[in-house]
Design a protein around this motif. Structure first.
Motif, mmCIF file in Angstrom:
data_model
loop_
_atom_site.group_PDB
_atom_site.id
_atom_site.type_symbol
_atom_site.label_atom_id
_atom_site.label_comp_id
_atom_site.label_asym_id
_atom_site.label_seq_id
_atom_site.Cartn_x
_atom_site.Cartn_y
_atom_site.Cartn_z
ATOM 1 N N LEU A 100 0.830 -1.209 0.000
ATOM 2 C CA LEU A 100 0.000 0.000 0.000
ATOM 3 C C LEU A 100 0.863 1.257 0.000
ATOM 4 C CD1 LEU A 100 -2.826 1.218 0.116
ATOM 5 C CD2 LEU A 100 -2.664 1.122 2.611
ATOM 6 N N ILE A 101 1.921 1.275 0.749
ATOM 7 C CA ILE A 101 2.821 2.434 0.775
ATOM 8 C C ILE A 101 3.438 2.657 -0.606
ATOM 9 C CG2 ILE A 101 5.021 3.281 1.691
ATOM 10 C CD1 ILE A 101 4.218 1.984 4.381
ATOM 11 N N VAL A 104 0.794 4.164 -2.969
ATOM 12 C CA VAL A 104 0.532 5.589 -2.702
ATOM 13 C C VAL A 104 1.654 6.448 -3.279
ATOM 14 C CG1 VAL A 104 0.351 7.319 -0.855
ATOM 15 C CG2 VAL A 104 -0.946 5.196 -0.704
ATOM 16 N N ALA A 107 1.043 6.706 -6.941
ATOM 17 C CA ALA A 107 -0.094 7.589 -7.239
ATOM 18 C C ALA A 107 0.365 9.046 -7.259
ATOM 19 C CB ALA A 107 -1.211 7.382 -6.219
ATOM 20 N N ALA A 108 1.209 9.422 -6.329
ATOM 21 C CA ALA A 108 1.738 10.794 -6.298
ATOM 22 C C ALA A 108 2.610 11.063 -7.523
ATOM 23 C CB ALA A 108 2.531 11.022 -5.011
#
Length: 150
Positions: A100-101, A104, A107-108
């Motif tokens: 998950l990290i 994310v 995504a950025a």
């Protein structure tokens, strides 16, 4: 041998007629000159538009190809770096949280790349010269329905 003469109503392209020449011409000759000039103007505008489209299309095509190549290379790098970070974080925390990290973070990165791509796409200027040239067509050639009476 005789020297060829020009029709007295004939005007070289771009040369405005003199008042005496207009008075001496028939309405048919004047209409022929107007339609010939208008036809020449439209052909020139079409040729200008074609040239601009080719020029801008080459720029856009080159940019798209470069974006595609960079995208694939970046994808491969991102894939292996992501796997390496995921494995590193997996040693410290739960595997699901580590994934998950990494997601994310990507995504950025995707948001930043989208913003940069949008700014680059806005630099494609379109048919600027053709648009400017068409704006200079005399008002006499544009319809003015409010001034027409029947």
């Amino acid at each position: 041998m005789t020297v060829p003469t020009q029709d007295p109503g004939y005007q070289a392209a771009g040369a405005p007629p003199h008042a005496d020449e207009v008075r001496g011409s028939s309405l048919g000759d004047l209409m022929r000159q107007v339609t010939t000039d208008l036809s020449t103007l439209m052909r020139q505008e079409v040729e200008l538009a074609k040239a601009e489209i080719r020029q801008e299309g080459k720029k856009a095509g080159k940019a798209a190809g470069l974006f595609g190549g960079a995208g694939f290379g970046g994808y491969m790098v991102a894939l292996f770096v992501s796997i390496a970070i995921w494995q590193f974080l997996d040693n410290v925390m739960d595997s699901g949280l580590a994934a998950l990290i990494v997601a994310v973070i990507w995504a950025a990165v995707a948001a930043v790349l989208y913003s940069m791509g949008k700014k680059n796409a806005e630099r494609i200027r379109g048919l600027k010269q053709t648009n400017d040239s068409v704006q200079r067509i005399p008002d006499a050639l544009k319809p003015h329905p409010e001034g027409v009476t029947r």
